[in-house]
Structure formats: structure tokens, C-alpha cells
Design a protein around this motif. Structure first.
Motif, PDB file in Angstrom:
ATOM      1  N   ALA A 124      21.755   1.631  37.550  1.00 40.93           N
ATOM      2  CA  ALA A 124      20.344   1.852  37.869  1.00 40.93           C
ATOM      3  C   ALA A 124      19.625   2.482  36.683  1.00 40.93           C
ATOM      4  CB  ALA A 124      20.220   2.744  39.101  1.00 40.93           C
ATOM      5  N   LEU A 125      20.235   3.495  36.088  1.00 35.75           N
ATOM      6  CA  LEU A 125      19.623   4.149  34.930  1.00 35.75           C
ATOM      7  C   LEU A 125      19.517   3.178  33.762  1.00 35.75           C
ATOM      8  CD1 LEU A 125      18.519   6.723  33.614  1.00 35.75           C
ATOM      9  CD2 LEU A 125      20.869   7.292  32.963  1.00 35.75           C
ATOM     10  N   ARG A 126      20.563   2.406  33.547  1.00 36.21           N
ATOM     11  CA  ARG A 126      20.576   1.465  32.423  1.00 36.21           C
ATOM     12  C   ARG A 126      19.468   0.419  32.566  1.00 36.21           C
ATOM     13  NH1 ARG A 126      25.576   0.759  32.520  1.00 36.21           N
ATOM     14  NH2 ARG A 126      25.678  -1.051  33.902  1.00 36.21           N
ATOM     15  N   GLN A 127      19.301  -0.134  33.768  1.00 34.48           N
ATOM     16  CA  GLN A 127      18.280  -1.168  33.960  1.00 34.48           C
ATOM     17  C   GLN A 127      16.878  -0.584  33.853  1.00 34.48           C
ATOM     18  OE1 GLN A 127      18.929  -4.373  34.124  1.00 34.48           O
ATOM     19  NE2 GLN A 127      16.765  -4.959  34.257  1.00 34.48           N
ATOM     20  N   ALA A 128      16.686   0.618  34.366  1.00 34.00           N
ATOM     21  CA  ALA A 128      15.371   1.261  34.283  1.00 34.00           C
ATOM     22  C   ALA A 128      14.983   1.512  32.830  1.00 34.00           C
ATOM     23  CB  ALA A 128      15.383   2.571  35.066  1.00 34.00           C
ATOM     24  N   LEU A 129      15.889   2.098  32.057  1.00 36.60           N
ATOM     25  CA  LEU A 129      15.568   2.423  30.664  1.00 36.60           C
ATOM     26  C   LEU A 129      15.500   1.165  29.801  1.00 36.60           C
ATOM     27  CD1 LEU A 129      17.663   5.684  30.123  1.00 36.60           C
ATOM     28  CD2 LEU A 129      15.272   5.436  30.825  1.00 36.60           C
ATOM     29  N   LEU A 130      16.354   0.165  30.085  1.00 35.30           N
ATOM     30  CA  LEU A 130      16.265  -1.107  29.371  1.00 35.30           C
ATOM     31  C   LEU A 130      14.887  -1.722  29.571  1.00 35.30           C
ATOM     32  CD1 LEU A 130      17.609  -3.561  27.857  1.00 35.30           C
ATOM     33  CD2 LEU A 130      18.189  -4.441  30.137  1.00 35.30           C
ATOM     34  N   SER A 131      14.398  -1.689  30.795  1.00 31.53           N
ATOM     35  CA  SER A 131      13.089  -2.273  31.094  1.00 31.53           C
ATOM     36  C   SER A 131      11.989  -1.553  30.323  1.00 31.53           C
ATOM     37  CB  SER A 131      12.823  -2.209  32.601  1.00 31.53           C
ATOM     38  OG  SER A 131      13.812  -2.929  33.312  1.00 31.53           O
ATOM     39  N   LEU A 132      12.005  -0.230  30.338  1.00 30.33           N
ATOM     40  CA  LEU A 132      10.998   0.528  29.593  1.00 30.33           C
ATOM     41  C   LEU A 132      11.108   0.265  28.091  1.00 30.33           C
ATOM     42  CD1 LEU A 132      10.991   3.982  31.424  1.00 30.33           C
ATOM     43  CD2 LEU A 132       9.199   2.240  31.466  1.00 30.33           C
ATOM     44  N   ASP A 133      12.333   0.240  27.591  1.00 35.82           N
ATOM     45  CA  ASP A 133      12.529   0.028  26.148  1.00 35.82           C
ATOM     46  C   ASP A 133      12.011  -1.337  25.716  1.00 35.82           C
ATOM     47  OD1 ASP A 133      13.698   2.500  26.030  1.00 35.82           O
ATOM     48  OD2 ASP A 133      15.762   1.760  25.876  1.00 35.82           O
ATOM     49  N   LEU A 164      15.099   5.127  38.782  1.00 33.52           N
ATOM     50  CA  LEU A 164      15.333   6.457  38.205  1.00 33.52           C
ATOM     51  C   LEU A 164      15.608   7.484  39.303  1.00 33.52           C
ATOM     52  CD1 LEU A 164      12.604   6.530  35.394  1.00 33.52           C
ATOM     53  CD2 LEU A 164      15.071   6.192  35.116  1.00 33.52           C
ATOM     54  N   GLN A 165      14.876   7.381  40.405  1.00 34.55           N
ATOM     55  CA  GLN A 165      15.097   8.308  41.522  1.00 34.55           C
ATOM     56  C   GLN A 165      16.465   8.045  42.163  1.00 34.55           C
ATOM     57  OE1 GLN A 165      11.612   7.048  43.561  1.00 34.55           O
ATOM     58  NE2 GLN A 165      10.251   8.475  42.505  1.00 34.55           N
ATOM     59  N   TYR A 166      16.787   6.772  42.344  1.00 38.31           N
ATOM     60  CA  TYR A 166      18.054   6.391  42.968  1.00 38.31           C
ATOM     61  C   TYR A 166      19.240   6.875  42.134  1.00 38.31           C
ATOM     62  CZ  TYR A 166      21.754   3.247  44.690  1.00 38.31           C
ATOM     63  OH  TYR A 166      22.927   2.724  45.184  1.00 38.31           O
ATOM     64  N   GLN A 167      19.153   6.684  40.812  1.00 43.06           N
ATOM     65  CA  GLN A 167      20.275   7.109  39.968  1.00 43.06           C
ATOM     66  C   GLN A 167      20.434   8.623  39.983  1.00 43.06           C
ATOM     67  OE1 GLN A 167      20.384   8.829  36.773  1.00 43.06           O
ATOM     68  NE2 GLN A 167      18.200   9.344  36.960  1.00 43.06           N
ATOM     69  N   HIS A 168      19.336   9.345  40.152  1.00 43.60           N
ATOM     70  CA  HIS A 168      19.407  10.809  40.160  1.00 43.60           C
ATOM     71  C   HIS A 168      20.278  11.303  41.305  1.00 43.60           C
ATOM     72  CE1 HIS A 168      17.997  14.946  39.608  1.00 43.60           C
ATOM     73  NE2 HIS A 168      17.838  15.000  40.917  1.00 43.60           N
ATOM     74  N   PHE A 169      20.166  10.652  42.457  1.00 40.86           N
ATOM     75  CA  PHE A 169      20.897  11.119  43.635  1.00 40.86           C
ATOM     76  C   PHE A 169      22.255  10.444  43.809  1.00 40.86           C
ATOM     77  CE2 PHE A 169      16.456  12.106  44.654  1.00 40.86           C
ATOM     78  CZ  PHE A 169      16.583  13.458  44.936  1.00 40.86           C
ATOM     79  N   THR A 170      22.474   9.338  43.135  1.00 37.15           N
ATOM     80  CA  THR A 170      23.748   8.620  43.303  1.00 37.15           C
ATOM     81  C   THR A 170      24.622   8.642  42.054  1.00 37.15           C
ATOM     82  OG1 THR A 170      22.809   6.500  42.561  1.00 37.15           O
ATOM     83  CG2 THR A 170      22.641   7.022  44.925  1.00 37.15           C
ATOM     84  N   GLY A 171      24.017   8.962  40.906  1.00 36.05           N
ATOM     85  CA  GLY A 171      24.767   8.891  39.654  1.00 36.05           C
ATOM     86  C   GLY A 171      25.054   7.470  39.225  1.00 36.05           C
TER      87      GLY A 171
END
Length: 689
Positions: free
Chosen positions: A239-248, A228-235
């Protein structure tokens, strides 16, 4: 269990030790009495380590430690010591490393044989009472060790010395680690290294079911947080998809308790269906922490709801009357793993009547069962998609399912509950405190604020020693605090103090963070900025002082302390602490870049040092209201201070004049930007790396 026997564990407070107090084994707790007895009688020590929520620990107890014949063999040949790994993680770390070196793997129950002066020479995990599973039987192991001690003592003592030397070298590698990389070296603080860490993480990512690696699957919330931090600075959308998929997938899976909230420790399968059902305070605290980030980024209600439901679980199941949080709930009830949590379809049909069919379809409940002839509730299809497919109103469906879960909760409360481990652990409470304070802040929830304040007061009242120092204890139960606190206890508590400041803007929390950090530097440092020891310098009952650097089920105390030192250096203008924190990072940087899944908190700290640290100060009459607007945004790597006036005691507030309108000051990467009256004016600078 027969109560015809009683051993010295009857005097203990740990639920795990008390479970063994009526074994025919003559157990002792780790302490002077047992260690002196081993020396006096010149006997091998059998140290058996576990914890109250450990299923296989219970199995070995029933099979072997309650067996009178096996117990007699143990009593004749050994000084038998039972250790609760949660009370004495320092001993567990040492002897787990020893068994992993001996056997190539470890786990609990952990059974390790020591010379009379406490040096390990042989060990393993679970042993059956008779030869099975390609394992020697426990009696065979006992007889073999007893015979070897009599016949080959010199070999055993030599092996123990060699093993201690190996543990010293491998456990404290940072003492001799050298690096040609300096704190301003472009080879370390580059976005290319951050991209490499991301690639190495994604090489293990399960892109269908979320998470990382194969079963058994742990939530690994630090990795999700890094993404989540990495996607914030790189777009980076992946990264965002894998992070949220994991939480979901975790929140949809059987690892998450859909009725009562809270997550189990890990899943035994790739789909998050079947956990080992123990529920630990620290896992739930870490889940809340990362869910707060997910909610700030997405503003999706499912994350907000999961935050509140998980905190609700802690409040209802793990909270004592004074504000402390208990350690864990067992996996077993009535001697059966998961019995409290699973359902047959007939049971659900009887409770839910006409609503049973839609509920069962949504939560994967079948006549046959999805786990051992029963059903673990899990969601295989997001509610939005399910409602469309069934041509149902999503809002009404949500209300119906919640009503059904409430009815099942009313039935489940009548079942025999898993046993509660009611000791209160400082570090785990600090993780929960940090997460709840963070949730209270971002959700603007006064009830959660009061919960956090009450827990903080409980910690200060019961864990800080009354000798005028900032020394703390590790555990508390029945009015008694025990054992010197370890590095991670202090590290997590200091991190929680930062979160409490963000919630309240009471600078006392920052002063306390500084004071406890001074204690850590004085009592845990190796004097060379090569990371901190796990145990304080005045602790004498361990054979070696280890340094823990891996971010495993818990963050390493060293990775958290590195971030703590950095923050405090920027708040109080203490350059030496920033230097120490960067040296700690440099020493671990090569391993962090290569193996970020095992060093995910270090990876976040490395990313912070690449993209920069945000020092926000909001000065003026309306500073607290304006800070609330800033809190709506996901801003990693920051300290935000708010004050009606400038304050020279704290570097971010120093020499920053107030005006009629409150002003937001931002300094980053040794650059201070023009103060702005609105958050919009500095968002551009905040998101740049």
C-alpha cells in the motif's frame, strides 16, 4: 472571433459565458428570463454546458457557435442557454446524468435538449459542424430535434417524464435504500472489509507508472490518501509503495509543471507525460493535501518541495489581491493547446547554453520531441539515480537544474499566457484553505499561516450572506457573490475550519464549523439520515434535487459531511450527529467496499470506524509547544485540542485537570488512557487499531 454580434451573456461575470457573449447565437444565461421565454414561446431549450478551461468547448464554439448559418438554425428553433458548470454544478449534475442515461457516456461540452419546463429528453457532447468521427453533424442534430418537437411532441414529453423518473430513482437511491446492517454490526466495521477495499483498489493499480486504471489517468489523490492511511494501521508495504509510486510518477511526469509548479487535471497517457493542460485550483489543493501526508510519513524533501512549489503556483497564478483564489488556467494559449508549456530543443539550447545537454537528458528533451514535435518536461529517472549514473554530485546537480528551470521560467513569462478563469468558487477555495492550513501546520511555516488566515477572512467577508444566518454563496467575482452555496461548498468549508483550528487553536473555528453544520442539517437534510441533497430546500430552479455520493474529481459533499458530523459530535458531544454520520456510511457501505476507487473518501471513513478515532487533548502551560511535537507524527483520524485549562464546552477538554507539567490525554474507542507528559508515552496507543 467577430464582435459584430452581442447577446445577453455580455451582462454575465463568468469568463466562460463571456467567451460566448459575441457569438451570433442568441445565448441566455440560466435564469428567469430565459426559462419564462421558453414557456411563453413554447420552444425547446438547448442547454449547452462547459467551462473556461475546456479545450473541446473552445473547439465547438469556433466550429459551430461562431458560424452564422448554424447560429441562425439555433436561434430559430430553440431558446439557447449557456451554462458554466463551475457556476452551476447542480444543473450540470442533473443534465450530465440525463445525457449519460441517453447516450451511455458524457463529458464537456455537454449539449442537452429540454422541454420548455426544463425536463431533458435528448443530448450528447461534442458535435462536429459536418458529419465526421462517426458522429452526426450539429446542424443535423438541430434539424432533427426541431422536426421531432413539431411532429412527435407527445413522445418527447413522455420520454422526458420517464427520464426524470429514472433520474429521481437513480440519483436519490438512498431515499429508498434499506440495510440490515446496524451501526454496531460486526459485518460492516471489520478489518476484513478494509482489506477487501485495499484488494479492489490494487486490482486497478498501475504498478509501473503509478496511479490507477488506464489512460486518461487522473491523480485520484483520495485513493492515494486511503492507501497511506491503510498502511499506517496494517503495516502493508504494498500500500505504501503504490501510494508513493503514484505521487512520485505524477511529480516526475509532464502533468506536473516543473517550471512553475502545479498540476494539470489529468494525463492523456499512462506515463503522465501529456496532460490536457488546464490547471484547476481544486486539483492542486487536493495534491497539496496528500503530499502533506506523504511528507509526514517519509520526511522526504521532494514532497516538502512539491508542497511549497504547488502553493507557490496558487499564490503567483491564482490569487487575487484580497486573499481569494481564482478557479483555473486554460489549456490553450493563442488557440493552441499546451503552447505556453512546451519547448523545442533549440529553444532550450539557446537559453541554457552549455548546461542545455545535461538538462535535456534529465528532462527527456530531444530534437524530435516527446509530444507533437515539441517537448513536455518530464523526469524519467530519479535525480539520485541519474547523478550516480552520470558520476555527478547530487547536490550540485540539483542546484544546476533549479537554476536552469529559473532561466526557462524567465523566458516563459514573456509568452502569451493561457486565459485565467477569475471567478472565485467557495468550495474550491475551502479545499485550498484546508490544504494550505495543513501545510502551514506540519511545516511550521508562518508565511503559509498568514496565507491561510487571509483566505479565511476573504471567504467570511465575501461569501457569507448578511442576513444574520450562516447561509453562503457559491461564487464571487468583481465584488458580487452569486448563487446559493451547494452541499460541497459547505462541507469543504467546515472541513477547512477543523484544519484552521489545528493551525491556530482558536476555538472560534470550531464554533463556526458547528454553526455552518447546523445550517446544512436544517437546509439540505432529507429528514431520514439518508445523506444530504446537493441543493438547499429553498432553491426552485432545478427539476429534481439530487444527492451526490461519488468521490470523483472532487470529494462528494456527503462523504465529507459524514466525517464532519462525526468530528463535531465528538467535539461538542452531539450523539445525534454521530448517529447520522454512521447511517450515511451504512447506506453507502456496500458500494464503498465493492468500488472503493469511486468511493475513496467513504473508504477512509469506513477505515476510521474500524480502527477508531483519536481524541487528543493537551492541557497545561506548555500545551502549544507540546502540540508541535505531536504534529511531527502522521496520525490519521484525530482531533487534537490544546488548552492551558480544561474547558467543559468541548468534550475532549472537559474535566481534564492541568498540572505543573502539560499532559497529553488520549481517548479512543470509548477508552481513555493514562495521561502522559511526552508523546512517546501514547504513540503505542495511537497506532493500535
Amino acid at each position: 472571433m467577430s464582435h459584430a454580434f452581442t447577446n445577453s451573456l455580455i451582462k454575465e461575470t463568468s469568463p466562460y459565458l463571456l467567451q460566448h457573449a459575441h457569438n451570433p447565437v442568441n445565448w441566455y444565461a440560466w435564469g428567469e428570463e430565459a426559462l419564462q421565454k421558453a414557456e411563453a414561446e413554447d420552444k425547446v431549450i438547448l442547454a449547452s454546458i462547459g467551462y473556461s478551461a475546456c479545450h473541446w468547448c473552445h473547439v465547438m464554439e469556433k466550429e459551430s457557435f461562431e458560424n452564422v448559418t448554424i447560429a441562425a438554425l439555433m436561434n430559430e428553433n430553440f431558446i439557447n442557454i449557456k451554462i458554466d458548470r463551475e457556476e452551476r454544478p447542480d444543473l450540470d449534475h442533473i443534465y450530465m446524468d440525463a445525457v449519460q442515461a441517453i447516450a451511455g457516456s458524457g463529458g464537456w461540452p455537454l449539449n442537452v435538449f429540454l422541454t420548455p419546463d426544463g425536463k431533458p429528453f435528448y443530448g450528447g457532447t461534442y458535435y462536429p459542424p459536418v458529419r465526421a468521427f462517426n458522429r452526426s453533424s450539429w446542424p443535423e442534430v438541430l434539424q432533427g430535434i426541431a422536426a421531432a418537437w413539431k411532429e412527435k411532441r407527445d413522445e418527447i414529453e413522455s420520454q422526458a417524464e420517464n427520464l426524470i423518473a429514472h433520474l429521481n430513482q437513480s440519483g436519490n437511491f438512498t431515499q429508498t435504500a434499506t440495510s440490515s446492517i446496524s451501526s454496531n454490526d460486526e459485518r460492516l466495521f471489520t478489518m476484513d472489509n478494509c482489506h477487501q477495499m485495499f484488494k479492489n483498489i490494487m486490482a486497478t493499480a498501475d504498478k509501473e507508472w503509478g496511479g490507477f486504471g488506464r489512460a486518461p489517468k487522473f491523480p485520484q489523490t483520495f485513493i492515494i490518501q486511503f492507501l497511506l492511511q491503510y498502511q499506517h494501521f496494517t503495516g502493508n508495504a504494498e500500500a505504501l509503495r503504490q501510494a508513493l509510486l503514484s505521487l512520485d510518477k505524477i511529480l516526475q511526469g509532464g502533468i506536473y509543471d516543473h517550471i512553475g509548479g502545479g498540476t494539470a487535471r489529468y494525463s492523456t497517457d499512462n506515463e503522465w507525460l501529456a496532460p490536457h493542460f488546464e490547471k484547476m485550483l481544486y486539483d492542486n489543493a487536493l495534491l497539496i493535501d496528500v503530499l502533506c501526508d506523504a511528507w509526514q510519513i517519509t520526511k522526504c524533501d521532494k514532497y516538502r518541495n512539491a508542497i511549497l512549489k504547488t502553493i507557490g503556483f496558487i499564490q503567483s497564478e491564482l490569487t487575487n489581491g484580497e486573499g481569494g483564489f481564482f478557479a483555473a488556467l486554460d489549456a490553450d494559449s493563442e488557440g493552441v493547446e499546451g503552447k505556453y508549456y512546451v519547448w523545442t530543443k533549440t529553444e532550450i539550447d539557446d537559453v541554457l547554453k552549455e548546461n542545455a545537454a545535461i538538462f535535456c537528458e534529465f528532462f527527456d528533451v530531444t530534437e524530435k520531441g516527446n509530444w507533437e514535435d515539441a517537448n513536455i518536461l518530464r523526469i524519467l529517472e530519479p535525480i539520485h539515480d541519474f547523478a550516480i549514473r552520470k558520476n555527478l554530485d547530487e547536490h550540485k546537480l540539483t542546484e544546476l537544474l533549479q537554476s536552469c528551470l529559473h532561466k526557462l521560467a524567465e523566458v516563459r513569462v514573456g509568452r502569451i499566457k493561457p486565459s485565467l478563469d477569475d471567478k472565485i468558487i467557495l468550495g474550491w477555495n475551502a479545499l485550498a484553505l484546508k490544504a494550505i492550513a495543513k501545510a502551514a501546520f506540519i511545516l511550521e511555516d508562518e508565511t503559509l499561516t498568514m496565507l491561510a488566515l487571509k483566505n479565511f477572512a476573504f471567504i467570511e467577508t465575501n461569501f457569507i450572506k448578511t442576513n444574520g444566518s450562516y447561509e453562503m454563496h457559491h461564487t464571487f467575482k468583481n465584488g458580487v457573490a452569486k448563487y446559493p452555496a451547494f452541499l460541497d461548498d459547505y462541507a469543504f468549508f467546515i472541513a477547512a475550519c477543523f484544519e484552521m483550528y489545528s493551525l491556530t487553536y482558536d476555538t472560534e473555528f470550531l464554533q463556526k464549523a458547528k454553526n455552518h453544520t447546523c445550517f446544512v442539517v436544517d437546509n439540505f437534510s432529507d429528514g431520514e439520515n439518508n445523506c444530504f441533497f446537493y441543493t438547499p430546500k429553498n432553491q426552485t430552479d432545478v427539476v429534481i434535487r439530487k444527492k451526490e455520493i461519488y468521490d470523483g474529481a472532487l470529494p462528494s459533499g456527503n462523504s465529507v459531511m459524514a466525517a464532519n458530523l462525526f468530528k463535531l459530535s465528538r467535539i461538542f458531544n452531539i450523539p445525534d450527529w454521530e448517529y447520522t454520520s454512521i447511517q450515511m456510511l451504512i447506506i453507502n457501505s456496500e458500494a464503498t467496499i465493492k468500488y472503493p476507487s469511486s468511493f475513496a473518501v467513504w473508504a477512509s471513513f469506513l477505515l476510521q470506524n474500524v480502527v477508531g478515532f483519536n481524541e487528543l487533548a493537551i492541557i497545561g502551560r506548555d500545551c502549544f509547544q507540546l502540540s508541535r511535537k505531536v504534529a511531527d507524527y502522521y496520525i490519521p483520524y484525530k482531533i487534537m485540542m490544546a488548552s492551558t485549562l480544561s474547558n467543559d464546552e468541548f468534550l475532549p477538554l472537559k474535566s481534564k485537570p492541568a498540572s505543573i507539567q502539560s499532559l497529553i490525554y488520549l481517548c479512543k474507542n470509548n477508552i481513555c488512557f493514562k495521561p502522559e507528559e511526552q508523546i512517546d508515552g501514547i504513540l503505542l496507543y495511537l497506532n493500535e487499531s
